[in-house]
Scaffold this motif. Structure first.
Motif, PDB file in Angstrom:
ATOM      1  N   LEU A   1      74.791  18.028  -2.228  1.00 18.51           N
ATOM      2  CA  LEU A   1      75.062  18.475  -0.870  1.00 18.51           C
ATOM      3  C   LEU A   1      73.865  19.003  -0.210  1.00 18.51           C
ATOM      4  CD1 LEU A   1      77.359  19.024   1.370  1.00 18.51           C
ATOM      5  CD2 LEU A   1      77.599  21.069   0.453  1.00 18.51           C
ATOM      6  N   HIS A   2      73.291  18.527   0.990  1.00 14.69           N
ATOM      7  CA  HIS A   2      72.162  19.108   1.421  1.00 14.69           C
ATOM      8  C   HIS A   2      72.473  19.381   2.755  1.00 14.69           C
ATOM      9  CE1 HIS A   2      69.906  17.100  -1.978  1.00 14.69           C
ATOM     10  NE2 HIS A   2      70.921  15.980  -1.768  1.00 14.69           N
ATOM     11  N   LYS A   3      71.781  20.690   3.321  1.00 15.05           N
ATOM     12  CA  LYS A   3      71.936  21.237   4.421  1.00 15.05           C
ATOM     13  C   LYS A   3      70.397  21.484   5.187  1.00 15.05           C
ATOM     14  CE  LYS A   3      74.026  24.539   2.165  1.00 15.05           C
ATOM     15  NZ  LYS A   3      74.361  25.584   1.601  1.00 15.05           N
ATOM     16  N   SER A   4      70.388  21.127   6.491  1.00  9.33           N
ATOM     17  CA  SER A   4      69.299  21.202   7.216  1.00  9.33           C
ATOM     18  C   SER A   4      69.616  21.617   8.580  1.00  9.33           C
ATOM     19  CB  SER A   4      68.413  20.088   7.037  1.00  9.33           C
ATOM     20  OG  SER A   4      69.251  18.962   7.759  1.00  9.33           O
ATOM     21  N   ALA A   5      68.851  22.638   9.072  1.00 10.88           N
ATOM     22  CA  ALA A   5      68.716  22.858  10.741  1.00 10.88           C
ATOM     23  C   ALA A   5      67.452  22.697  11.494  1.00 10.88           C
ATOM     24  CB  ALA A   5      69.397  24.553  10.680  1.00 10.88           C
ATOM     25  N   HIS A   6      67.680  22.029  12.449  1.00 11.68           N
ATOM     26  CA  HIS A   6      66.315  21.616  13.326  1.00 11.68           C
ATOM     27  C   HIS A   6      66.624  21.279  14.757  1.00 11.68           C
ATOM     28  CE1 HIS A   6      62.496  20.106  13.627  1.00 11.68           C
ATOM     29  NE2 HIS A   6      62.749  18.942  14.195  1.00 11.68           N
ATOM     30  N   GLU A   7      65.654  21.983  15.392  1.00 16.40           N
ATOM     31  CA  GLU A   7      65.954  22.153  16.864  1.00 16.40           C
ATOM     32  C   GLU A   7      67.518  21.945  17.364  1.00 16.40           C
ATOM     33  OE1 GLU A   7      63.932  18.544  17.892  1.00 16.40           O
ATOM     34  OE2 GLU A   7      61.827  19.524  17.516  1.00 16.40           O
ATOM     35  N   GLY A   8      68.089  23.013  16.871  1.00 13.87           N
ATOM     36  CA  GLY A   8      69.406  23.347  17.513  1.00 13.87           C
ATOM     37  C   GLY A   8      70.612  22.319  16.972  1.00 13.87           C
ATOM     38  N   LEU A   9      70.262  21.600  15.903  1.00 15.47           N
ATOM     39  CA  LEU A   9      71.084  20.593  15.008  1.00 15.47           C
ATOM     40  C   LEU A   9      71.453  21.142  13.747  1.00 15.47           C
ATOM     41  CD1 LEU A   9      70.352  17.102  16.623  1.00 15.47           C
ATOM     42  CD2 LEU A   9      72.219  18.582  17.335  1.00 15.47           C
ATOM     43  N   PHE A  10      72.594  21.154  13.281  1.00 16.50           N
ATOM     44  CA  PHE A  10      72.664  21.645  11.932  1.00 16.50           C
ATOM     45  C   PHE A  10      73.262  20.330  11.213  1.00 16.50           C
ATOM     46  CE2 PHE A  10      75.412  22.923   8.331  1.00 16.50           C
ATOM     47  CZ  PHE A  10      74.336  23.936   7.695  1.00 16.50           C
ATOM     48  N   THR A  11      72.751  20.065   9.997  1.00 17.09           N
ATOM     49  CA  THR A  11      73.033  18.448   9.406  1.00 17.09           C
ATOM     50  C   THR A  11      73.540  18.755   7.939  1.00 17.09           C
ATOM     51  OG1 THR A  11      71.488  17.667  10.934  1.00 17.09           O
ATOM     52  CG2 THR A  11      72.544  16.183   9.017  1.00 17.09           C
ATOM     53  N   ILE A  12      74.542  18.367   7.734  1.00 17.33           N
ATOM     54  CA  ILE A  12      75.049  18.219   6.059  1.00 17.33           C
ATOM     55  C   ILE A  12      75.046  16.791   5.655  1.00 17.33           C
ATOM     56  CG2 ILE A  12      77.005  18.760   4.581  1.00 17.33           C
ATOM     57  CD1 ILE A  12      77.860  21.054   6.361  1.00 17.33           C
ATOM     58  N   GLN A  13      74.581  16.597   4.606  1.00 23.74           N
ATOM     59  CA  GLN A  13      74.582  15.017   3.982  1.00 23.74           C
ATOM     60  C   GLN A  13      75.125  15.086   2.502  1.00 23.74           C
ATOM     61  OE1 GLN A  13      71.217  12.861   2.381  1.00 23.74           O
ATOM     62  NE2 GLN A  13      71.572  11.716   4.209  1.00 23.74           N
ATOM     63  N   LEU A  14      76.353  14.735   2.415  1.00 26.82           N
ATOM     64  CA  LEU A  14      77.130  14.526   1.241  1.00 26.82           C
ATOM     65  C   LEU A  14      77.132  13.270   0.604  1.00 26.82           C
ATOM     66  CD1 LEU A  14      79.390  15.769  -0.555  1.00 26.82           C
ATOM     67  CD2 LEU A  14      81.012  14.928   0.933  1.00 26.82           C
ATOM     68  N   GLN A  15      76.519  13.308  -0.655  1.00 25.71           N
ATOM     69  CA  GLN A  15      76.617  12.027  -1.545  1.00 25.71           C
ATOM     70  C   GLN A  15      77.614  12.165  -2.569  1.00 25.71           C
ATOM     71  OE1 GLN A  15      72.168  12.708  -2.554  1.00 25.71           O
ATOM     72  NE2 GLN A  15      71.889  10.726  -2.294  1.00 25.71           N
ATOM     73  N   ILE A  16      78.367  10.802  -2.519  1.00 30.36           N
ATOM     74  CA  ILE A  16      79.490  10.842  -3.361  1.00 30.36           C
ATOM     75  C   ILE A  16      79.174   9.621  -4.496  1.00 30.36           C
ATOM     76  CG2 ILE A  16      82.111  10.712  -3.638  1.00 30.36           C
ATOM     77  CD1 ILE A  16      82.178  11.816  -0.885  1.00 30.36           C
ATOM     78  N   PRO A  17      78.913   9.967  -5.669  1.00 32.76           N
ATOM     79  CA  PRO A  17      79.023   8.652  -6.619  1.00 32.76           C
ATOM     80  C   PRO A  17      80.126   7.798  -6.599  1.00 32.76           C
ATOM     81  CG  PRO A  17      78.227  10.647  -7.901  1.00 32.76           C
ATOM     82  CD  PRO A  17      78.946  11.171  -6.417  1.00 32.76           C
ATOM     83  N   GLN A  18      79.896   6.452  -6.673  1.00 29.91           N
ATOM     84  CA  GLN A  18      80.852   5.605  -6.854  1.00 29.91           C
ATOM     85  C   GLN A  18      80.739   4.739  -8.145  1.00 29.91           C
ATOM     86  OE1 GLN A  18      83.277   5.031  -3.900  1.00 29.91           O
ATOM     87  NE2 GLN A  18      82.080   6.945  -3.887  1.00 29.91           N
ATOM     88  N   PHE A  19      81.928   4.892  -8.953  1.00 29.71           N
ATOM     89  CA  PHE A  19      81.934   4.283 -10.252  1.00 29.71           C
ATOM     90  C   PHE A  19      82.530   2.998 -10.062  1.00 29.71           C
ATOM     91  CE2 PHE A  19      82.374   9.042 -10.515  1.00 29.71           C
ATOM     92  CZ  PHE A  19      80.959   9.166 -11.195  1.00 29.71           C
ATOM     93  N   VAL A  20      81.770   1.986 -10.014  1.00 29.56           N
ATOM     94  CA  VAL A  20      82.298   0.631  -9.903  1.00 29.56           C
ATOM     95  C   VAL A  20      82.582   0.135 -11.249  1.00 29.56           C
ATOM     96  CG1 VAL A  20      81.775  -1.636  -9.031  1.00 29.56           C
ATOM     97  CG2 VAL A  20      80.780   0.268  -7.913  1.00 29.56           C
TER      98      VAL A  20
END
Length: 346
Positions: free
Chosen positions: A327-346
């Motif tokens: 889970l990664h969080k970042s704030a830049h120029e009035g925008l807040f972004t969350i990036q979520l990575q979910i491993p896929q077990f194939v």
């Protein structure tokens, strides 16, 4: 434990009998070289091998039930010596009676008592040490398995607690919104109650142990957004961008909802006018990648929340995958972004 260590279907039925056969053949070869007849040498070797295997069985039983401490380690040597002594004298008594009239054999039997005791004693001391080592290794393995099971139960209990906390957290927020609408806009309050009922009915029935597809999760997310739109009306705009290939990607149920709730809370509070929240879903390697972006006012100071939403997702990810980098969080120029990575077990 020494015998038990070799009691699996592939090894156990061969190793112990094989050791007895090797012992028998070795004794038979030595006795025939001493001039004994084949019959006498085989009889002597056969019973000596039986006493040897009996000693192995006793040592296995003793050291599987009792593991001596450091101050009692001398028992690892004394017990085999005493046991081999009993075996040698038992063998001597039996064969003396069996060949009572064979003076040549009886003389050889008498002369070889101490040699037999020494050889058998050394062999059984070695077996005693091996039995003790295997016993300790098995106990350590059992302890590791028990600790692993306890850790797994602890993780499951914490995951269950997080899930139980999540529903009341969202429910209380919704009830507060309903309370605010009851007087000013009663028709919207009734609409919100009906939507909340449908949402909770669907989520409570879900098996929390079973992962869901992204498509299913987004459908529940849209039900949640319908509830929030009653409160915020035209101000709340949510845009989904989802690649076709990720619709059937798997993820834990209700993992995204706290993140969207966080985006709504920080996106609409302190910001006037229409607010657009964007959610993008794509596949990168063996990961399902979700990005959620919302505008925010860095100068706005609102009421502090518990921070439960993001922290609950981070904790669930750690408990499920043992990682803190999903889970990664970042704030830049009035925008807040969350990036979520979910491993896929194939």
């Amino acid at each position: 434990m020494f015998l038990n260590a070799f009691s699996n279907p592939r090894l156990g039925k061969w190793i112990i009998p094989g050791a007895g056969i090797i012992w028998l053949l070795g004794c038979f070869f030595l006795l025939t070289n001493e001039g004994l007849s084949t019959e006498v040498a085989f009889t002597d070797s056969f019973f000596f091998a039986l006493f040897f295997l009996g000693g192995v069985a006793v040592l296995d039983r003793v050291f599987s039930l009792y593991s001596p401490k450091e101050k009692n380690l001398l028992l690892v040597f004394l017990v085999p010596v005493a046991l081999s002594g009993l075996s040698v004298y038992g063998h001597r008594f039996l064969l003396s009676w069996w060949y009572l009239e064979d003076d040549i054999y009886l003389e050889l039997l008498e002369k070889s008592v101490y040699l037999r005791w020494m050889v058998l004693g050394l062999a059984e001391q070695l077996i005693g040490v091996l039995a003790l080592v295997v016993s300790k290794l098995e106990r350590q393995e059992e302890l590791r398995n028990r600790e692993s099971q306890m850790l797994e139960l602890s993780k499951e209990a914490e995951l269950a607690q997080l899930r139980q906390q999540l529903q009341p957290h969202f429910l209380f927020n919704s009830l507060n919104s309903i309370n605010a609408l009851v007087v000013s806009q009663p028709h919207k309050a009734r609409e919100m109650v009906l939507l909340l009922s449908d949402f909770l009915r669907g989520t409570i029935r879900k098996d929390v142990q079973t992962w869901v597809t992204l498509e299913e999760e987004v459908n529940y997310l849209k039900m949640y957004l319908d509830i929030e739109r009653v409160r915020f009306g035209h101000r709340l705009k949510v845009e989904f961008s989802m690649e076709k290939e990720v619709e059937h990607a798997k993820l834990p149920p209700l993992l995204i909802q706290p993140l969207v709730e966080n985006a709504i809370k920080h996106g609409l509070y302190g910001v006037t006018g229409e607010v657009k929240i964007e959610m993008k879903c794509k596949k990168e390697g063996n990961y399902l990648v979700l990005g959620i972006q919302n505008p925010f006012d860095p100068d706005y100071v609102g009421a502090e929340g518990t921070g439960f939403g993001l922290s609950s997702v981070e904790r669930r990810l750690y408990l499920l995958f043992g990682r803190k980098d999903l889970l990664h969080k970042s704030a830049h120029e009035g925008l807040f972004t969350i990036q979520l990575q979910i491993p896929q077990f194939v």
